[in-house]
Scaffold this active site. Structure first.
Site, PDB file in Angstrom:
ATOM      1  N   GLU A  23       0.832  -1.201   0.000  1.00  0.00           N
ATOM      2  CA  GLU A  23       0.000   0.000   0.000  1.00  0.00           C
ATOM      3  C   GLU A  23       0.872   1.259   0.000  1.00  0.00           C
ATOM      4  OE1 GLU A  23      -3.827  -0.520   2.536  1.00  0.00           O
ATOM      5  OE2 GLU A  23      -2.267  -1.724   3.528  1.00  0.00           O
ATOM      6  N   TYR A  24       1.950   1.216   0.780  1.00  0.00           N
ATOM      7  CA  TYR A  24       2.871   2.354   0.794  1.00  0.00           C
ATOM      8  C   TYR A  24       3.491   2.539  -0.602  1.00  0.00           C
ATOM      9  CZ  TYR A  24       6.930   5.248   1.894  1.00  0.00           C
ATOM     10  OH  TYR A  24       7.878   6.251   1.900  1.00  0.00           O
ATOM     11  N   ASP A  25       3.921   1.431  -1.215  1.00  0.00           N
ATOM     12  CA  ASP A  25       4.527   1.515  -2.554  1.00  0.00           C
ATOM     13  C   ASP A  25       3.558   2.120  -3.555  1.00  0.00           C
ATOM     14  OD1 ASP A  25       6.793   0.366  -1.529  1.00  0.00           O
ATOM     15  OD2 ASP A  25       6.304  -1.663  -2.214  1.00  0.00           O
ATOM     16  N   SER A  70      32.634  18.960  22.266  1.00  0.00           N
ATOM     17  CA  SER A  70      32.725  17.587  22.749  1.00  0.00           C
ATOM     18  C   SER A  70      32.405  17.578  24.243  1.00  0.00           C
ATOM     19  CB  SER A  70      34.121  17.017  22.501  1.00  0.00           C
ATOM     20  OG  SER A  70      35.096  17.812  23.141  1.00  0.00           O
ATOM     21  N   LEU A  71      32.233  16.398  24.818  1.00  0.00           N
ATOM     22  CA  LEU A  71      31.909  16.280  26.240  1.00  0.00           C
ATOM     23  C   LEU A  71      33.114  15.782  27.027  1.00  0.00           C
ATOM     24  CD1 LEU A  71      28.358  14.621  26.146  1.00  0.00           C
ATOM     25  CD2 LEU A  71      28.911  17.001  26.672  1.00  0.00           C
ATOM     26  N   GLU A 101      20.638  10.778  29.304  1.00  0.00           N
ATOM     27  CA  GLU A 101      20.399  10.299  27.943  1.00  0.00           C
ATOM     28  C   GLU A 101      21.414   9.227  27.572  1.00  0.00           C
ATOM     29  OE1 GLU A 101      20.243  13.639  25.170  1.00  0.00           O
ATOM     30  OE2 GLU A 101      19.990  14.971  26.893  1.00  0.00           O
ATOM     31  N   LYS A 103      24.310   7.655  25.380  1.00  0.00           N
ATOM     32  CA  LYS A 103      25.368   8.211  24.522  1.00  0.00           C
ATOM     33  C   LYS A 103      25.541   7.299  23.316  1.00  0.00           C
ATOM     34  CE  LYS A 103      30.036  10.074  24.528  1.00  0.00           C
ATOM     35  NZ  LYS A 103      30.450   9.405  23.278  1.00  0.00           N
ATOM     36  N   ASP A 105      26.844   5.707  19.894  1.00  0.00           N
ATOM     37  CA  ASP A 105      28.171   5.504  19.315  1.00  0.00           C
ATOM     38  C   ASP A 105      28.037   5.520  17.797  1.00  0.00           C
ATOM     39  OD1 ASP A 105      30.855   5.082  19.145  1.00  0.00           O
ATOM     40  OD2 ASP A 105      30.786   2.947  19.577  1.00  0.00           O
ATOM     41  N   ARG A 124      30.556  16.714  12.142  1.00  0.00           N
ATOM     42  CA  ARG A 124      31.055  17.572  13.206  1.00  0.00           C
ATOM     43  C   ARG A 124      32.393  18.210  12.834  1.00  0.00           C
ATOM     44  NH1 ARG A 124      34.570  17.175  17.521  1.00  0.00           N
ATOM     45  NH2 ARG A 124      34.114  18.642  19.178  1.00  0.00           N
ATOM     46  N   GLU A 161      22.807  12.100  15.955  1.00  0.00           N
ATOM     47  CA  GLU A 161      23.800  11.043  15.769  1.00  0.00           C
ATOM     48  C   GLU A 161      23.270  10.065  14.730  1.00  0.00           C
ATOM     49  OE1 GLU A 161      27.562   9.739  17.858  1.00  0.00           O
ATOM     50  OE2 GLU A 161      26.307  11.511  17.985  1.00  0.00           O
ATOM     51  N   TYR A 211      19.189   9.755  15.376  1.00  0.00           N
ATOM     52  CA  TYR A 211      18.598  10.173  16.645  1.00  0.00           C
ATOM     53  C   TYR A 211      18.992  11.627  16.901  1.00  0.00           C
ATOM     54  CZ  TYR A 211      17.465   5.332  17.905  1.00  0.00           C
ATOM     55  OH  TYR A 211      16.939   4.065  17.941  1.00  0.00           O
ATOM     56  N   LYS A 295      23.285  15.819  31.770  1.00  0.00           N
ATOM     57  CA  LYS A 295      23.213  17.262  31.520  1.00  0.00           C
ATOM     58  C   LYS A 295      22.321  17.922  32.567  1.00  0.00           C
ATOM     59  CE  LYS A 295      23.127  16.497  26.484  1.00  0.00           C
ATOM     60  NZ  LYS A 295      22.300  16.618  25.264  1.00  0.00           N
ATOM     61  N   LYS A 319      31.088   7.322  30.782  1.00  0.00           N
ATOM     62  CA  LYS A 319      31.396   6.228  29.864  1.00  0.00           C
ATOM     63  C   LYS A 319      31.177   4.867  30.528  1.00  0.00           C
ATOM     64  CE  LYS A 319      32.817   7.103  26.262  1.00  0.00           C
ATOM     65  NZ  LYS A 319      34.099   7.516  25.706  1.00  0.00           N
ATOM     66  N   CYS A 413      67.722   6.095  19.973  1.00  0.00           N
ATOM     67  CA  CYS A 413      66.432   6.062  19.258  1.00  0.00           C
ATOM     68  C   CYS A 413      66.396   4.862  18.315  1.00  0.00           C
ATOM     69  CB  CYS A 413      66.234   7.355  18.466  1.00  0.00           C
ATOM     70  SG  CYS A 413      64.791   7.318  17.381  1.00  0.00           S
ATOM     71  N   CYS A 416      66.699   6.344  14.564  1.00  0.00           N
ATOM     72  CA  CYS A 416      67.856   7.068  14.028  1.00  0.00           C
ATOM     73  C   CYS A 416      69.129   6.851  14.844  1.00  0.00           C
ATOM     74  CB  CYS A 416      67.562   8.567  13.945  1.00  0.00           C
ATOM     75  SG  CYS A 416      67.369   9.363  15.568  1.00  0.00           S
ATOM     76  N   CYS A 429      63.508  11.378  21.689  1.00  0.00           N
ATOM     77  CA  CYS A 429      64.636  11.272  20.764  1.00  0.00           C
ATOM     78  C   CYS A 429      65.184  12.663  20.516  1.00  0.00           C
ATOM     79  CB  CYS A 429      64.168  10.650  19.445  1.00  0.00           C
ATOM     80  SG  CYS A 429      65.344  10.854  18.093  1.00  0.00           S
ATOM     81  N   CYS A 435      65.635  12.576  12.487  1.00  0.00           N
ATOM     82  CA  CYS A 435      65.058  11.267  12.819  1.00  0.00           C
ATOM     83  C   CYS A 435      63.969  10.946  11.795  1.00  0.00           C
ATOM     84  CB  CYS A 435      64.468  11.302  14.225  1.00  0.00           C
ATOM     85  SG  CYS A 435      63.557   9.799  14.653  1.00  0.00           S
TER      86      CYS A 435
END
Length: 860
Positions: A23-25, A70-71, A101, A103, A105, A124, A161, A211, A295, A319, A413, A416, A429, A435
């Protein structure tokens, strides 16, 4: 159109379809027909415009409507309680609510809407400037092309994201593996890779979701922005965005997996409870998470605290604990970085950690190795810190000989041989530009993003030019010639197949049996025969009739395009190809006993082209079988006629020789020389960043460029003068003084100047906007928002997105919204474009503007 938008929202955002797919089609086909018959009705936000357009040559850069910060990350309960204690202390209340919320990935993006219509989307990037990926973002079905509701702001910038749901990621990787293509390591890489495809059709084929979770800009004089972060999420959901479910306990599921949710909590205990619930459901969620975001809920509290240079003060990323695994420590290598710092790196028996195979992990410095008492042969526990950087956590068991000497940093080193110098806990070094490791890393940084931005030169090409002896310093880049570039030798490009890819292609070839005649006709490459005409021909003729008809036309003049195609089928090459396919059992319904073209001999180029046609999607659909691989097969003698394809084994494919490629041809050499020529007048702040001065990032480079205006001015500055510059501390001042005091650095800068590299900066004298926090709102008459932002930063100021008591100046244009009212309520100085220009030019001070605004000054 409205019906399709409604059903898109139900299906892609709410996961609650109301109608069947067919039906959508039917609705979609009806809309396509209307737009085809009435092109004047087509709008940019039509559902039919999600996918389309040509393949892009690259992604242009765009400046964000507001900084995408960034956080700051925290890892445990102690840090969480320190954060909430600080919030209560700085706000002055102990009844603070936090919006909690998930986070995500994935890939962070900015989405810009004007009068409710989606006009631009960007990655970003560095937080200020990103890449315009509008065409690819349009392909995401959960992204609204037009905002729902009647109370949408005139201009809206949203942060979200882009993610690849876990179940879809698994199915996509299985499909790629069956096709013999490289698979993605994790959903985040898959999402980022999909949105950075130059062809929007490729992005459209990937099942991405989006999201939304933040409002960056709300410009409107009629409708007020939400007053809380929880209100932001509800508002975004009302506009038609997909957001995390709100709140928990609604029983919602996504594709049989648990939906993520947000909630409001008060105090650290409720935050910890939310975090623990996310950890418990981590492996069951529909999308990948790497923590919780905490937050302050009230926007007024957020604005009171403001932001640091890189992150807001009022939010943290809590995290998840890193994934861990045990494995054998095979050895300890020493890696030399751009600054000469030596880092011990553990070489490990490869092991899977959080979905990624890890074979190397950092050991940070000699002190860490000694505190772990780690050595080759030990069994160690490793983890991915922040689920990204592998590191060794502890030694689980020791198998090395008793009494073995502890590991120590080498005195010379490893790259070098120059002496290694200890500075605190770290070792460096002393070789500098001599080097090879430092030289390569410094050159990669010099030409990279934010610096000289020589796009033609990637890491591998820089290393190759160094290895060939053509480049030893930045100045040598400007001595490159066409002849030198074309003399760079061809490099191995790897084998065309790995075992998995070879097995996958053999499986696909084995499955290519009894293919419908219409697809075989496409594979034959007959003139004017695509999928549609091939389907019509297959309806009118079977294989026997096609042969007979084509032979009758062999000596006649074709009467039309169909006859032209059939006459081509009678040519020796086409007939030989067809009979080969019949002989291999590929053609559906082919009778036996076919006459073969034994006298026909395939030329290698013609055979490779014929095989590539067979591999096309509308023919036999063999995606790993490119014309280049077909040429490899013919050159190696593995395929002498098309039927030989269907006798290939994985061993045949793995035996193909390694390819070689030339890094530079005429066009790429010309492009590099053009870029180098253009970079001679690079902006001063980018040049300072490119030099790789320790602790001088892009923002600090802009501050220094705005203050001193020239390389010579900065080089002559003393420590006391540097410390007087706003945002320059002792660490940066010492690094700058140390860099310009070094004889080798001074010689390199002189060499670059002699070659015409002259970094430029608009003559501004003092950094007139240094330390000022400036908000832009409304439409300026003579400056775009991007140009106004550049003007502010060039004179040492900082563009911020929201008005608070810490705001120095609000620059208001036409149709300024609620920010203007708020600025006046807080007593923030308000001016227009003219005032901004005068302030930047040093013709007026901020105090004078404030006095003029309140009527207490002399009107200057």
């Amino acid at each position: 159109m409205e019906a399709i938008r409604h059903h898109d929202h139900r299906y892609y955002v709410l996961d609650a379809p109301e109608i069947a797919d067919h039906e959508y089609d039917a609705l979609f086909r009806e809309l396509e027909g209307l737009e085809r018959d009435h092109p004047e009705l087509v709008t940019p936000d039509s559902p039919t415009r999600r996918v389309g357009g040509a393949v892009a040559e690259g992604f242009p850069e765009v400046r964000h409507e507001a900084p995408m910060l960034s956080l700051q990350s925290i890892q445990d309960e102690t840090e969480l309680r320190e954060f909430t204690d600080r919030m209560e202390r700085e706000i002055g209340r102990d009844d603070l609510d936090y919006c909690l919320e998930p986070k995500f990935d994935g890939l962070s993006v900015e989405l810009v809407y004007e009068d409710g219509r989606f006009v631009r989307g960007a990655t970003r990037g560095n937080g200020t400037i990103g890449e315009d990926i509008t065409a690819n973002l349009r392909t995401i079905r959960s992204l609204p092309l037009r905002l729902a509701g009647d109370e949408t702001p005139r201009r809206l910038a949203v942060r979200g994201e882009a993610v690849l749901p876990v179940a879809d990621f698994g199915r996509m990787n299985e499909s790629l593996e069956r096709a013999g293509k490289d698979t993605f390591k994790n959903p985040r890489n898959a999402a980022a890779g999909s949105l950075r495809q130059l062809d929007p059709a490729v992005a459209a084929a990937r099942p991405l979701a989006l999201y939304a979770y933040d409002i960056l800009v709300w410009d409107d004089g009629e409708h007020a922005a939400p007053g809380t972060q929880s209100g932001v999420l509800r508002t975004l959901a009302g506009f038609g965005f997909r957001v995390a479910a709100a709140p928990r306990g609604n029983g919602e599921e996504e594709a049989g997996r648990q939906a993520v949710w947000w909630e409001v909590g008060r105090g650290p205990d409720q935050v910890l409870a939310y975090h623990r619930l996310l950890i418990a459901g981590r492996d069951r969620f529909a999308v990948e998470l790497d923590g919780a975001v905490v937050k302050l809920d009230r926007i007024a509290d957020q604005e009171e605290l403001g932001e640091r240079s890189r992150n807001p003060r009022w939010a943290v990323a809590f995290k998840f604990p890193p994934g861990q695994a045990k494995t054998a420590l095979l050895g300890i290598d020493v890696q030399v970085g751009r600054t000469g710092k030596l880092t011990p790196v553990a070489r490990l028996d490869p092991v899977l950690v959080s979905g990624v195979t890890v074979s190397r992990a950092t050991l940070h410095n000699e002190g860490m190795v000694r505190s772990l008492d780690a050595g080759p042969g030990d069994r160690v526990r490793i983890q991915r810190a922040g689920d990204v950087i592998p590191q060794v956590v502890e030694v689980v068991s020791r198998t090395r000989e008793e009494g073995a000497a502890p590991w120590s940093m080498p005195s010379g080193c490893p790259e070098c041989g120059r002496p290694v110098l200890a500075e605190g806990a770290n070792h460096f070094c002393s070789g500098g530009w001599s080097c090879p490791a430092q030289r390569k890393a410094r050159l990669v940084h010099f030409v990279g993003k934010g610096g000289m931005e020589i796009e033609t030169l990637g890491d591998e090409l820089v290393e190759l030019l160094v290895e060939c002896g053509f480049v030893r310093s930045p100045a040598d880049l400007y001595r490159l010639t066409r002849e030198k570039l074309l003399a760079v030798p061809a490099q191995p490009a790897g084998r065309p197949f790995d075992p998995a890819g070879a097995a996958a292609l053999v499986r696909r070839l084995g499955a290519a049996r009894k293919v419908p005649l219409r697809r075989v006709l496409v594979a034959l490459g007959l003139p004017g025969v695509g999928p549609t005409r091939a389907e019509a021909m297959a309806r009118d003729f079977d294989l026997t009739a096609l042969r007979a008809h084509s032979e009758r036309l062999a000596d006649e003049e074709p009467a039309g395009r169909a006859d032209e195609a059939l006459k081509a089928l009678a040519s020796p090459g086409k007939r030989a190809l067809l009979e080969d396919l019949v002989d291999a059992g590929v053609v559906e319904g082919a009778p036996g006993g076919c006459r073969r073209e034994e006298s026909f001999r395939w030329a290698p180029d013609a055979l490779a082209a014929a095989i590539a046609r067979l591999a096309e999607k509308n023919a036999l659909d063999l995606p790993r079988l490119s014309e280049a691989i077909a040429a490899d097969l013919t050159k190696a003698g593995r395929v002498e006629r098309p039927a030989d394809l269907f006798r290939l084994t994985a061993a045949d494919l793995l035996a193909l020789p390694e390819r070689r490629r030339r890094p530079f041809a005429e066009k790429s050499a010309a492009n590099l020389l053009r870029e180098l020529e253009e970079s001679r007048t690079v902006r001063l702040d980018r040049f300072l960043f490119a030099l790789g001065i320790p602790h001088v990032g892009q923002h600090v480079a802009r501050v220094l460029a705005a203050r001193y205006g020239s390389l010579e001015g900065l080089a002559a500055a003393n420590r006391e003068a540097l410390l007087e510059v706003h945002e320059i501390g002792e660490q940066v001042a010492d690094a700058v003084i140390g860099f310009f005091s070094d004889e080798a650095n001074r010689r390199e800068l002189e060499d670059l100047a002699n070659l015409g590299v002259a970094p430029a900066w608009e003559a501004t004298g003092e950094s007139t906007l240094s330390g000022l926090r400036i908000v832009l709102t409304g439409t300026l008459a003579g400056l775009t928002r991007e140009e106004a932002g550049e003007l502010i930063e060039r004179h040492g100021g900082r563009v911020v997105s929201s008005v608070s008591s810490r705001t120095s100046l609000l620059v208001a244009g036409e149709r300024a919204g609620s920010k203007l009212e708020k600025a006046r309520g807080l007593g923030v100085v308000v001016g227009g474009e003219e005032e901004l220009r005068r302030l930047a030019a040093g013709d007026v001070t901020l105090d004078e503007l404030a006095a003029a605004e309140t009527g207490t000054g002399d009107g200057t």
